[in-house]
Design an enzyme around this catalytic site. Structure first.
Site, short mmCIF file in Angstrom:
data_model
loop_
_atom_site.label_atom_id
_atom_site.label_comp_id
_atom_site.label_asym_id
_atom_site.label_seq_id
_atom_site.Cartn_x
_atom_site.Cartn_y
_atom_site.Cartn_z
N TRP A 1 0.89 -1.22 0.50
CA TRP A 1 0.01 0.07 -0.03
C TRP A 1 0.56 1.25 -0.22
O TRP A 1 1.78 1.08 0.15
CB TRP A 1 -0.68 0.26 1.22
CG TRP A 1 -0.70 0.15 2.60
CD1 TRP A 1 -0.58 -0.89 3.34
CD2 TRP A 1 -0.34 1.09 3.17
NE1 TRP A 1 0.66 -0.47 4.90
CE2 TRP A 1 -0.02 0.77 4.47
CE3 TRP A 1 0.10 2.36 3.21
CZ2 TRP A 1 0.79 1.71 4.76
CZ3 TRP A 1 0.83 3.54 3.97
CH2 TRP A 1 1.31 3.03 5.06
N GLU A 39 7.08 9.24 13.84
CA GLU A 39 7.34 8.45 12.45
C GLU A 39 8.97 9.36 11.60
O GLU A 39 8.94 9.05 10.66
CB GLU A 39 6.52 8.39 11.47
CG GLU A 39 5.38 7.13 12.12
CD GLU A 39 5.20 5.85 12.06
OE1 GLU A 39 6.60 5.58 11.90
OE2 GLU A 39 5.57 4.79 12.75
N GLU A 66 9.04 2.08 6.12
CA GLU A 66 8.58 3.46 7.05
C GLU A 66 8.25 4.89 6.81
O GLU A 66 7.64 5.02 6.82
CB GLU A 66 9.96 3.49 8.14
CG GLU A 66 9.34 2.42 9.00
CD GLU A 66 8.73 1.71 10.62
OE1 GLU A 66 8.27 3.20 10.38
OE2 GLU A 66 8.90 0.92 10.59
N HIS A 95 4.41 5.52 6.01
CA HIS A 95 3.71 5.93 7.66
C HIS A 95 3.65 7.76 7.76
O HIS A 95 2.21 8.35 7.91
CB HIS A 95 4.41 5.17 9.03
CG HIS A 95 4.77 4.02 9.03
ND1 HIS A 95 5.31 2.89 9.27
CD2 HIS A 95 4.40 2.63 7.87
CE1 HIS A 95 5.20 1.82 9.31
NE2 HIS A 95 4.65 2.10 8.30
N GLU A 138 9.38 -1.51 17.62
CA GLU A 138 8.31 -2.09 16.67
C GLU A 138 6.68 -2.49 17.56
O GLU A 138 5.69 -2.26 16.64
CB GLU A 138 8.61 -2.79 15.80
CG GLU A 138 10.26 -2.80 15.13
CD GLU A 138 9.20 -1.31 13.90
OE1 GLU A 138 8.37 -1.42 13.00
OE2 GLU A 138 10.44 -1.32 13.20
N THR A 198 5.05 0.67 18.64
CA THR A 198 4.65 1.17 17.71
C THR A 198 3.56 0.44 17.49
O THR A 198 2.35 1.29 17.08
CB THR A 198 5.41 1.63 16.41
OG1 THR A 198 5.96 0.73 15.79
CG2 THR A 198 6.69 2.74 16.69
N ASP A 258 2.15 -3.13 9.54
CA ASP A 258 3.67 -3.26 8.95
C ASP A 258 4.28 -3.19 10.38
O ASP A 258 5.35 -3.56 9.99
CB ASP A 258 4.10 -1.52 8.46
CG ASP A 258 3.53 -1.33 7.11
OD1 ASP A 258 3.20 -2.37 6.36
OD2 ASP A 258 4.48 -0.70 5.97
N GLU A 259 4.32 -2.15 11.35
CA GLU A 259 4.60 -2.53 12.50
C GLU A 259 5.05 -4.02 12.88
O GLU A 259 5.98 -4.41 13.46
CB GLU A 259 4.39 -1.18 13.70
CG GLU A 259 4.21 -0.55 13.01
CD GLU A 259 5.22 0.92 12.61
OE1 GLU A 259 6.44 0.57 12.55
OE2 GLU A 259 5.29 2.39 12.48
N HIS A 291 7.60 -5.83 11.03
CA HIS A 291 8.69 -5.52 11.28
C HIS A 291 9.49 -6.06 13.15
O HIS A 291 10.76 -6.33 13.11
CB HIS A 291 8.68 -3.68 11.54
CG HIS A 291 8.32 -3.20 9.92
ND1 HIS A 291 8.21 -1.82 10.38
CD2 HIS A 291 8.45 -3.80 9.08
CE1 HIS A 291 7.95 -1.29 8.80
NE2 HIS A 291 8.31 -2.07 8.21
#
Ligand SMILES: [Fe+2]
Ligand SMILES: [Fe+2]
Length: 326
Positions: free
Chosen positions: A34, A77, A112, A115, A165, A168, A197-198, A201
């Protein structure tokens, strides 16, 4: 010292191979992942202004504390240049651009970077934010840099990123559910995809440290203990607003997060517990005396922190951030 350096280099050569091989298990292909524009009003469409109006209508009722947390998260971010340079300053890893360390660092950074882009554009369009004040804080955070206690040690760096991570992930996820409750489905969706996503990670960094534990249990244990003794400080710790000193904004930011239950002392303890369980700290074998002591400290830490958290009161002090209009 010689021995320490040599051992680190040897272990990291081994870990860098994993970082390269497993990179696409943890990161997604650039062409299909995305992008911020998937969520934001498209300025090339006739419906642009209607879409902005809709965005502003749902943002209008978001609670003050939620906007404050969202701005703090966004600034954090957006200080990404600081984190990328911090990762490239680590010792005892290969700085070869084709090697695991550099490839991972650049690809992680590229994920990242989306974000801050997404959140910044949302906040800009929302009409709730004094953008100039927010931008000043972002520039400060990048200019000030941060000392998060890892030094140039790769183990400490990845223990830190594992923790961070997970933190977040929690905070973006909670903002997402608050936004949903307040009827802002766009913001909720945005924070939801960032949170996932976090989570990916976090899985990667936890996996890398798991591999370190497998080959250097003492080194990993001592590094984990050291990071927890220092306490994991979030990058937001170094936030400041115009006219304030480094760190003076942070307390107000965490107060807002704590009041909403977006990130609390209990979350800190839960993350610690998760790391202890995932890295199977209890059953790591072949520890030296110092390693055993470090394990002992870590195993008892969640209980100790819980007792402290029990005594903490919910912060009541309201604070007016320069970042927020009205
Ligand atoms: Fe992020
Ligand atoms: Fe992240």
């Amino acid at each position: 010292m010689e021995f320490f350096e040599e051992k680190r280099r040897e272990v990291m050569t081994h870990i860098e191979k994993f970082m390269l091989d497993k990179m696409y298990d943890f990161l997604k292909p650039v062409d299909t992942i995305w992008q911020p524009s998937d969520f934001l009003p498209d300025s090339s469409r006739d419906t642009f202004f209607d879409e902005i109006k809709e965005l502003q209508d749902s943002a209008r009722e978001l609670p003050y504390d939620l906007i404050a947390v969202l701005i703090g998260d966004t600034i954090t971010e957006e200080a990404l240049p600081t984190y990328e340079s911090w990762l490239t300053m680590v010792d005892n890893v290969s700085k070869d651009e084709e090697g695991g360390w550099m490839k991972w660092t650049r690809h992680w950074t590229s994920e990242e970077n989306r974000h801050g882009d997404l959140l910044n554009k949302y906040l800009y369009l929302s009409g709730r934010v004094n953008m100039r004040m927010m931008e000043i804080s972002t520039q400060y955070l990048i200019a000030d840099g941060l000392d998060i206690g890892t030094g140039p040690d790769p183990y400490r760096n990845f223990i830190y990123t594992s923790f961070q991570e997970l933190a977040t992930n929690i905070s973006h996820r909670r903002v997402a559910s608050h936004a949903k409750k307040e009827g802002d489905t766009l913001l909720s969706k945005m924070c939801g995809v960032i949170a996932s996503d976090e989570a990916r990670h976090a899985k990667a960094y936890k996996y890398f440290i798991e591999q370190v534990f497998a080959v250097d249990p003492n080194g990993a244990m001592l590094a984990f203990e050291d990071m927890m003794r220092k306490k994991i400080v979030m990058p937001a710790h170094f936030l400041r607003e115009v006219g304030l000193k480094v760190g003076q904004t942070f307390g107000h930011f965490t107060d807002a997060a704590q009041r909403l239950g977006i990130y609390t002392a209990i979350d800190y303890i839960d993350i610690l517990k998760e790391l202890i369980a995932d890295w199977q700290i209890e059953s790591i074998a072949d520890l030296s005396e110092a390693g055993e002591k470090a394990r002992d400290y870590l195993m008892k830490l969640p209980e100790r922190l819980l007792r402290v958290a029990d005594r903490m009161k919910n912060p009541m002090l309201e604070y007016k951030f320069t970042w927020i209009n009205g």
